[in-house]
Motif scaffolding. Structure first.
Motif, PDB file in Angstrom:
ATOM      1  N   ILE A  57       0.984  -1.063  -0.012  1.00  0.00           N
ATOM      2  CA  ILE A  57       0.357  -0.025   0.297  1.00  0.00           C
ATOM      3  C   ILE A  57       1.006   0.873  -0.027  1.00  0.00           C
ATOM      4  CG2 ILE A  57      -1.969  -0.947   1.318  1.00  0.00           C
ATOM      5  CD1 ILE A  57      -0.728   0.079   3.661  1.00  0.00           C
ATOM      6  N   PRO A  58       0.050   2.914  -0.197  1.00  0.00           N
ATOM      7  CA  PRO A  58       1.217   3.389  -0.313  1.00  0.00           C
ATOM      8  C   PRO A  58       1.784   3.674   1.210  1.00  0.00           C
ATOM      9  CG  PRO A  58      -0.857   4.023  -1.293  1.00  0.00           C
ATOM     10  CD  PRO A  58      -1.685   2.850  -0.277  1.00  0.00           C
ATOM     11  N   ALA A  59       3.265   4.241   1.814  1.00  0.00           N
ATOM     12  CA  ALA A  59       3.759   4.128   2.689  1.00  0.00           C
ATOM     13  C   ALA A  59       3.593   5.106   3.666  1.00  0.00           C
ATOM     14  CB  ALA A  59       4.999   4.069   2.131  1.00  0.00           C
ATOM     15  N   ARG A  60       3.321   4.525   5.075  1.00  0.00           N
ATOM     16  CA  ARG A  60       2.740   5.923   5.615  1.00  0.00           C
ATOM     17  C   ARG A  60       4.222   6.366   6.379  1.00  0.00           C
ATOM     18  NH1 ARG A  60      -2.168   6.039   9.689  1.00  0.00           N
ATOM     19  NH2 ARG A  60      -0.229   5.532  11.522  1.00  0.00           N
ATOM     20  N   GLU A  61       4.940   7.551   6.872  1.00  0.00           N
ATOM     21  CA  GLU A  61       6.201   8.128   6.672  1.00  0.00           C
ATOM     22  C   GLU A  61       6.526   8.082   8.247  1.00  0.00           C
ATOM     23  OE1 GLU A  61       4.863  10.503   2.918  1.00  0.00           O
ATOM     24  OE2 GLU A  61       3.492   9.920   4.816  1.00  0.00           O
ATOM     25  N   ASP A  62       5.452   8.208   9.442  1.00  0.00           N
ATOM     26  CA  ASP A  62       5.190   7.517  10.471  1.00  0.00           C
ATOM     27  C   ASP A  62       5.738   6.491  10.780  1.00  0.00           C
ATOM     28  OD1 ASP A  62       2.800   6.942  10.070  1.00  0.00           O
ATOM     29  OD2 ASP A  62       2.089   8.332  11.985  1.00  0.00           O
ATOM     30  N   ILE A  63       4.715   5.836   9.737  1.00  0.00           N
ATOM     31  CA  ILE A  63       5.381   3.736  10.484  1.00  0.00           C
ATOM     32  C   ILE A  63       6.176   3.574   9.835  1.00  0.00           C
ATOM     33  CG2 ILE A  63       3.149   3.961  12.189  1.00  0.00           C
ATOM     34  CD1 ILE A  63       2.155   2.180   9.614  1.00  0.00           C
ATOM     35  N   ASN A  64       7.008   3.908   8.710  1.00  0.00           N
ATOM     36  CA  ASN A  64       7.178   3.181   7.688  1.00  0.00           C
ATOM     37  C   ASN A  64       8.659   3.903   6.881  1.00  0.00           C
ATOM     38  OD1 ASN A  64       6.879   0.707   5.126  1.00  0.00           O
ATOM     39  ND2 ASN A  64       7.450   2.761   4.413  1.00  0.00           N
ATOM     40  N   THR A  65      10.140   3.964   8.346  1.00  0.00           N
ATOM     41  CA  THR A  65      10.735   4.273   8.438  1.00  0.00           C
ATOM     42  C   THR A  65      11.711   2.986   7.482  1.00  0.00           C
ATOM     43  OG1 THR A  65      10.804   3.621  10.333  1.00  0.00           O
ATOM     44  CG2 THR A  65      10.134   5.830  10.113  1.00  0.00           C
ATOM     45  N   ILE A  66      13.564   4.007   7.864  1.00  0.00           N
ATOM     46  CA  ILE A  66      14.163   3.244   7.161  1.00  0.00           C
ATOM     47  C   ILE A  66      14.426   1.979   8.591  1.00  0.00           C
ATOM     48  CG2 ILE A  66      15.899   4.486   8.692  1.00  0.00           C
ATOM     49  CD1 ILE A  66      16.367   2.062   4.372  1.00  0.00           C
ATOM     50  N   GLU A  67      13.569   2.047   9.633  1.00  0.00           N
ATOM     51  CA  GLU A  67      14.229   1.375  10.533  1.00  0.00           C
ATOM     52  C   GLU A  67      13.652   0.169  10.455  1.00  0.00           C
ATOM     53  OE1 GLU A  67      16.286   1.924  13.265  1.00  0.00           O
ATOM     54  OE2 GLU A  67      17.264   3.127  11.946  1.00  0.00           O
ATOM     55  N   VAL A  68      12.081   0.115   9.504  1.00  0.00           N
ATOM     56  CA  VAL A  68      11.002  -0.819   9.533  1.00  0.00           C
ATOM     57  C   VAL A  68      12.262  -2.690   9.064  1.00  0.00           C
ATOM     58  CG1 VAL A  68       9.260   0.576  10.426  1.00  0.00           C
ATOM     59  CG2 VAL A  68      10.297  -0.619   7.311  1.00  0.00           C
ATOM     60  N   PHE A  69      13.122  -2.010   7.773  1.00  0.00           N
ATOM     61  CA  PHE A  69      13.638  -3.552   6.978  1.00  0.00           C
ATOM     62  C   PHE A  69      14.895  -3.766   8.425  1.00  0.00           C
ATOM     63  CE2 PHE A  69      12.761  -0.457   4.026  1.00  0.00           C
ATOM     64  CZ  PHE A  69      11.798  -0.942   2.988  1.00  0.00           C
ATOM     65  N   LYS A  70      14.743  -3.694   9.092  1.00  0.00           N
ATOM     66  CA  LYS A  70      15.868  -3.935  10.303  1.00  0.00           C
ATOM     67  C   LYS A  70      14.386  -5.615  11.013  1.00  0.00           C
ATOM     68  CE  LYS A  70      18.749  -0.255  11.819  1.00  0.00           C
ATOM     69  NZ  LYS A  70      19.432   0.407  12.449  1.00  0.00           N
ATOM     70  N   ASN A  71      13.160  -4.667  11.210  1.00  0.00           N
ATOM     71  CA  ASN A  71      12.008  -5.855  11.809  1.00  0.00           C
ATOM     72  C   ASN A  71      12.295  -7.487  10.799  1.00  0.00           C
ATOM     73  OD1 ASN A  71      10.228  -7.645  13.183  1.00  0.00           O
ATOM     74  ND2 ASN A  71       9.053  -5.735  12.593  1.00  0.00           N
ATOM     75  N   PRO A  72      12.974  -8.727  11.725  1.00  0.00           N
ATOM     76  CA  PRO A  72      12.403  -9.813  11.134  1.00  0.00           C
ATOM     77  C   PRO A  72      11.254 -10.772  10.729  1.00  0.00           C
ATOM     78  CG  PRO A  72      12.891 -10.516  13.508  1.00  0.00           C
ATOM     79  CD  PRO A  72      13.033  -8.715  13.051  1.00  0.00           C
ATOM     80  N   GLU A  73      10.331  -9.573  11.425  1.00  0.00           N
ATOM     81  CA  GLU A  73       9.062  -9.614  10.887  1.00  0.00           C
ATOM     82  C   GLU A  73       7.938  -9.171   9.580  1.00  0.00           C
ATOM     83  OE1 GLU A  73       7.679 -13.010  11.771  1.00  0.00           O
ATOM     84  OE2 GLU A  73       9.204 -13.243  12.670  1.00  0.00           O
ATOM     85  N   HIS A  74       8.886  -8.157   9.231  1.00  0.00           N
ATOM     86  CA  HIS A  74       7.998  -7.222   8.482  1.00  0.00           C
ATOM     87  C   HIS A  74       7.598  -8.000   7.216  1.00  0.00           C
ATOM     88  CE1 HIS A  74       8.941  -4.581   4.399  1.00  0.00           C
ATOM     89  NE2 HIS A  74       8.337  -3.899   5.658  1.00  0.00           N
ATOM     90  N   PRO A  75       6.585  -8.174   6.483  1.00  0.00           N
ATOM     91  CA  PRO A  75       6.078  -8.833   6.050  1.00  0.00           C
ATOM     92  C   PRO A  75       6.742  -9.009   3.904  1.00  0.00           C
ATOM     93  CG  PRO A  75       4.425  -7.235   6.147  1.00  0.00           C
ATOM     94  CD  PRO A  75       5.942  -6.602   7.150  1.00  0.00           C
ATOM     95  N   GLN A  76       7.343  -7.776   4.105  1.00  0.00           N
ATOM     96  CA  GLN A  76       8.112  -8.710   2.704  1.00  0.00           C
ATOM     97  C   GLN A  76       9.073  -9.382   2.935  1.00  0.00           C
ATOM     98  OE1 GLN A  76      11.804  -5.858   1.769  1.00  0.00           O
ATOM     99  NE2 GLN A  76      11.244  -5.603  -0.459  1.00  0.00           N
ATOM    100  N   ARG A  77       9.920  -9.233   3.830  1.00  0.00           N
ATOM    101  CA  ARG A  77      11.073 -10.536   4.264  1.00  0.00           C
ATOM    102  C   ARG A  77      10.326 -11.729   4.851  1.00  0.00           C
ATOM    103  NH1 ARG A  77      14.006  -6.290   3.031  1.00  0.00           N
ATOM    104  NH2 ARG A  77      15.501  -5.914   3.443  1.00  0.00           N
ATOM    105  N   VAL A  78       9.380 -11.482   5.186  1.00  0.00           N
ATOM    106  CA  VAL A  78       8.621 -13.115   5.792  1.00  0.00           C
ATOM    107  C   VAL A  78       7.824 -14.197   4.807  1.00  0.00           C
ATOM    108  CG1 VAL A  78       6.473 -13.847   6.656  1.00  0.00           C
ATOM    109  CG2 VAL A  78       7.480 -11.930   7.724  1.00  0.00           C
ATOM    110  N   ALA A  79       7.458 -12.867   3.507  1.00  0.00           N
ATOM    111  CA  ALA A  79       7.416 -13.097   2.119  1.00  0.00           C
ATOM    112  C   ALA A  79       8.263 -14.461   1.160  1.00  0.00           C
ATOM    113  CB  ALA A  79       6.563 -12.045   1.530  1.00  0.00           C
TER     114      ALA A  79
END
Length: 241
Positions: A57-79
């Motif tokens: 979906i379109p990113a929302r800047e307050d919750i979709n920062t560069i830091e989210v990619f460190k999360n092992p449960e990030h949906p892209q990484r899980v997929a």
């Protein structure tokens, strides 16, 4: 043909998406070819596999920062880590290639895990590296590497839109140089049988045309003798049962 044993990955190697589109059109399905994508891989390997989906979906800047990619449960990484072997990761990127759906590292990981390919209606980064992989990869166009946070991965293995086509988990995707087509899961078996027969007939027609035959009465076979010649021709082909 009624005794044919279904082997999807083997059978669909010999069936073009043009033939599949014709068979689907006969059933009233006119919008099964994913629009505005092309193969990035240069190996020519055919795409054949069931759909496993990822939705952006379109990113929302307050919750979709560069830091989210460190999360092992990030949906892209899980997929990437859960797409099953022999399945195709199909991505709804909102037909927007400004931000990359994936890059060479993630796509290489899919390849090494035994997945069948990847399709997005957005774009990829690291296109040179992806093109060199022996891994079917289809996208809209290359993405700007710095636009990392325009999209936000949100849903895994749910119905999506990809290139204006509805894709449900378990649908079969077949792709060649012409593009990618989506076959509804409940039609896979009957299309396998029908389209193999159509493919054999088209092989026969092409041989006839190369031998100097007119297409009148041949394609389509409005001359009754055409099907008679076709059935005789099939008996001479060892690979056709």
């Amino acid at each position: 043909m009624s005794n044919h044993s279904i082997d999807y990955r083997n059978d669909f190697k010999n069936i073009s998406i043009a033939t599949l589109a014709t068979a689907l059109f006969k059933r009233g399905l006119k919008n099964q070819c994913i629009q505005n994508i092309s193969p990035l891989h240069s190996s020519g390997k055919k795409l054949i596999g069931t759909a496993f989906t990822l939705r952006y979906i379109p990113a929302r800047e307050d919750i979709n920062t560069i830091e989210v990619f460190k999360n092992p449960e990030h949906p892209q990484r899980v997929a990437i880590e859960t797409c099953p072997e022999n399945s195709v990761l199909v991505i709804d990127s909102r037909k927007d290639a400004r931000a990359a759906s994936a890059g060479s590292i993630l796509i290489t990981r899919l390849h090494m895990r035994g997945c069948a390919g990847i399709v997005t209606d957005g774009g990829f980064r690291d296109c040179t590296e992806i093109a060199a992989l022996d891994f079917p990869s289809y996208h809209n166009r290359p993405s700007a590497p710095t636009n990392l946070t325009l999209h936000q991965a949100i849903g895994i293995n749910e119905p999506i839109s990809c290139g204006d086509v509805a894709v449900f988990p378990g649908d079969l995707l077949v792709g060649d140089a012409d593009g990618v087509i989506v076959i509804p899961q409940h039609l896979i078996a009957e299309l396998t049988i029908e389209c193999l027969e159509m493919t054999h007939f088209e092989d026969f027609v092409l041989q006839e045309v190369k031998n100097g035959s007119s297409i009148r009465g041949l394609y389509p076979p409005t001359n009754p003798k055409t099907l008679e010649r076709f059935n005789n021709w099939k008996k001479t082909q060892n690979h056709i049962k």
